[in-house]
Design a protein around this motif. Structure first.
Motif, mmCIF file in Angstrom:
data_model
loop_
_atom_site.group_PDB
_atom_site.id
_atom_site.type_symbol
_atom_site.label_atom_id
_atom_site.label_comp_id
_atom_site.label_asym_id
_atom_site.label_seq_id
_atom_site.Cartn_x
_atom_site.Cartn_y
_atom_site.Cartn_z
ATOM 1 N N ARG A 283 0.889 -1.216 0.012
ATOM 2 C CA ARG A 283 -0.123 -0.068 0.064
ATOM 3 C C ARG A 283 0.787 1.182 -0.028
ATOM 4 O O ARG A 283 1.933 1.321 0.519
ATOM 5 C CB ARG A 283 -1.035 0.047 1.325
ATOM 6 N N ASP A 284 0.361 2.346 -0.631
ATOM 7 C CA ASP A 284 0.815 3.555 -0.314
ATOM 8 C C ASP A 284 0.211 3.979 0.757
ATOM 9 O O ASP A 284 -1.202 3.978 1.008
ATOM 10 C CB ASP A 284 0.516 4.558 -1.645
ATOM 11 N N VAL A 285 0.708 4.656 1.775
ATOM 12 C CA VAL A 285 0.048 5.173 3.008
ATOM 13 C C VAL A 285 -0.172 6.632 3.027
ATOM 14 O O VAL A 285 0.975 7.301 3.005
ATOM 15 C CB VAL A 285 0.857 4.483 4.108
ATOM 16 N N GLN A 286 -1.005 7.138 3.645
ATOM 17 C CA GLN A 286 -1.152 8.782 4.046
ATOM 18 C C GLN A 286 -1.880 8.539 5.566
ATOM 19 O O GLN A 286 -2.524 7.814 5.852
ATOM 20 C CB GLN A 286 -2.134 9.479 3.220
ATOM 21 N N ILE A 287 -0.991 9.385 6.295
ATOM 22 C CA ILE A 287 -1.443 9.354 7.732
ATOM 23 C C ILE A 287 -1.639 11.031 8.121
ATOM 24 O O ILE A 287 -0.843 11.740 7.425
ATOM 25 C CB ILE A 287 -0.344 9.268 8.573
ATOM 26 N N VAL A 288 -2.986 11.519 8.466
ATOM 27 C CA VAL A 288 -3.149 12.812 8.698
ATOM 28 C C VAL A 288 -3.843 12.899 10.075
ATOM 29 O O VAL A 288 -4.635 12.283 10.533
ATOM 30 C CB VAL A 288 -4.223 13.319 7.752
ATOM 31 N N GLY A 289 -3.055 13.869 10.899
ATOM 32 C CA GLY A 289 -3.889 14.115 12.281
ATOM 33 C C GLY A 289 -2.606 15.015 13.038
ATOM 34 O O GLY A 289 -2.014 15.754 12.409
ATOM 35 N N SER A 290 -2.948 14.862 14.411
ATOM 36 C CA SER A 290 -2.029 15.524 15.121
ATOM 37 C C SER A 290 -0.409 15.354 14.841
ATOM 38 O O SER A 290 -0.354 13.965 14.404
ATOM 39 C CB SER A 290 -2.213 15.769 16.569
ATOM 40 N N PRO A 291 0.409 16.047 15.222
ATOM 41 C CA PRO A 291 1.977 15.582 14.832
ATOM 42 C C PRO A 291 2.297 14.311 15.958
ATOM 43 O O PRO A 291 2.805 13.365 15.474
ATOM 44 C CB PRO A 291 2.759 16.738 15.442
ATOM 45 N N SER A 292 1.757 14.185 17.061
ATOM 46 C CA SER A 292 2.003 13.005 17.750
ATOM 47 C C SER A 292 1.348 11.883 17.236
ATOM 48 O O SER A 292 1.877 10.769 17.447
ATOM 49 C CB SER A 292 1.731 13.236 19.232
ATOM 50 N N MET A 293 0.128 12.203 16.825
ATOM 51 C CA MET A 293 -0.691 10.867 16.236
ATOM 52 C C MET A 293 0.091 10.555 14.783
ATOM 53 O O MET A 293 0.061 9.026 14.707
ATOM 54 C CB MET A 293 -1.953 11.414 15.684
ATOM 55 N N VAL A 294 0.510 11.474 14.170
ATOM 56 C CA VAL A 294 1.170 11.101 12.875
ATOM 57 C C VAL A 294 2.543 10.132 13.011
ATOM 58 O O VAL A 294 2.941 9.196 12.672
ATOM 59 C CB VAL A 294 1.514 12.284 12.051
ATOM 60 N N GLN A 295 3.355 10.800 14.183
ATOM 61 C CA GLN A 295 4.462 10.070 14.424
ATOM 62 C C GLN A 295 4.269 8.812 15.152
ATOM 63 O O GLN A 295 4.941 7.614 14.799
ATOM 64 C CB GLN A 295 5.370 11.019 15.502
#
Ligand SMILES: Cc1cc2nc3c(=O)[nH]c(=O)nc-3n(C[C@H](O)[C@H](O)[C@H](O)COP(=O)(O)OP(=O)(O)OC[C@H]3O[C@@H](n4cnc5c(N)ncnc54)[C@H](O)[C@@H]3O)c2cc1C
Length: 389
Positions: free
Chosen positions: A355-367
């Protein structure tokens, strides 16, 4: 830029940033020098500078981390240059910023570290950055800013509001991008928001806004916006989005208003004939934080390539939501809600190597989510997210 020049710039910046309180002191010193030597530059910045200081250091770190990847850095700088037109900045302002930053760096690094070679390296690096931004701004034919008139506001939760605006002219942005926005009651305090709908020829745009406790701008956006308000919008930014004709399957992970740029992409994809499979994990703390399930349900029912799994950390809703009398509903087309920390939940499904992955949210959630996925076997090169500032 050769690797020695890059290494010299990085080493000096990291040495300053590693000191106790280094990034904050560097930023304070930089702005003090800039505003003393170039007082006219003060007009570009808000009265309260704390959030601005933090962003400067993060933006510099972001650019420095990509100095050896011009294919990533130059498009980012070009977007930033186009966006900076909203301030009315001119080429001489880039020179002022570069000179002030070098002076601040020299003071912090000390004469032992700040050699002539280091000075030349910084000059070269900042010239490349400035030229990329100025060049892109000069070539751009779209407006420096758009005016958006608020035509509707809809409170979905006590701290989350949907605002719809009518732009004075259509804006071409890719679904998944974000935009810098200024509201009338917070002059010069630009904040990024992600359109929750794809670009359209009518110039209609929608934002989902969460009020951040103690924030300067988001509480005013959520608490004070009224129909007829005029917001100012800069040029689109960011590299999220699904390329046309891609065959690679997608994994999308979004929390809170991080849902907005993901559902905008899903809406854009729904207008295409062929799409790769997409699995969206949409997260929140409480079940009521999953504020957009109705739209996601409609998308999942109509598009067989889409799977949506709601995830919350808690099974309970907060007291203020319970008092509203609303109860959790089961929406067609969605997987059953899963309870757990979103990164852990997504990683528990497998390594997502295809998969190609995209993560969006607060900096801590993304990390955290990125960390969990990489631990499960997802390759870093397949994971995309916006800059964390
Ligand atoms: C690429 C991008 C896209 C974004 N899209 C959206 C969007 O579509 N909708 C939306 O509501 N917001 C979005 N944001 C966040 C938004 O730009 C602001 O950062 C946020 O609204 C806080 O602004 P503020 O002025 O209220 O807080 P500030 O005055 O800037 O910050 C006040 C304090 O809150 C902290 N803080 C800031 N943001 C958060 C957060 N999210 N969670 C917890 N603490 C925080 C800061 O570190 C600071 O300590 C996006 C941010 C980025 C980088």
């Amino acid at each position: 830029m050769d690797s020695r020049t890059v290494a010299l710039i990085r080493t000096t910046f990291k040495a300053v940033a590693a000191e106790e309180g280094g990034p904050a002191r560097l930023a304070s010193s930089f702005y003090a020098i800039l505003f003393t030597d170039y007082p006219q530059a003060r007009d570009f910045f808000p009265a309260a500078m704390d959030a601005q200081r933090d962003r400067l250091v993060k933006a510099i770190s972001y650019a420095l981390d990509r100095l050896e990847e011009p294919n990533k850095l130059l498009p980012f700088l070009a977007q930033l240059g186009r966006d900076h037109r909203k301030y009315g900045v001119q080429p001489e302002h880039y020179v002022a910023v570069a000179t002030s930053l070098k002076t601040a760096m020299r003071i912090f690094a000390g004469s032992e570290m700040w050699t002539d070679e280091v000075e030349r390296a910084w000059s070269e690096g900042l010239t490349i950055i400035g030229e990329a931004m100025i060049g892109a701004a000069e070539k751009e034919v779209t407006p420096a800013t758009w005016t958006g008139t608020v035509v509707e506001r809809r409170d979905l939760l006590r701290n989350l509001t949907v605002v719809r605006l009518q732009l004075d002219q259509p804006m071409q942005f890719a679904a998944g991008q974000y935009i810098s926005v200024q509201i009338p009651s917070r002059p010069r305090m630009w904040r990024y928001l992600s359109p929750a709908v794809p670009a359209n020829t009518n110039g209609e745009i929608e934002f989902h806004i969460r009020s951040v406790l103690g924030g300067w701008v988001s509480p005013a956006m959520v608490g004070q916006t009224i129909v007829g308000d005029q917001w100012l919008l800069g040029s689109p930014l960011g590299g999220l989005g699904i390329p046309r004709n891609t065959k690679r399957k997608m994994l999308m992970v979004g929390c809170g208003t991080g849902n907005a740029p993901l559902r905008a992409q899903l809406m854009a994809m729904a207008q295409r004939r062929v799409n790769p499979r997409v699995h969206l994990f949409v997260g929140g703390h409480h079940p009521c934080d999953l504020y957009d399930l109705e739209t996601l349900s409609a998308l999942a029912v109509a598009n067989k390539w889409l799977t949506v799994t709601p995830v919350t950390e808690s099974d309970e809703n907060p007291w203020w939501y319970l008092e509203s009398g609303e109860t959790e509903r089961n929406w067609d087309g969605l997987e059953a809600r899963v309870t757990g920390q979103i990164g852990k939940v997504v990683a528990s499904y497998g390594s997502w190597t295809d998969r190609d992955v995209q993560i969006v949210g607060s900096p801590s959630m993304v990390q955290t989510t990125k960390f969990r996925l990489m631990a499960a076997g997802t390759q870093a090169k397949n994971i995309r997210h916006d800059p964390l500032f």
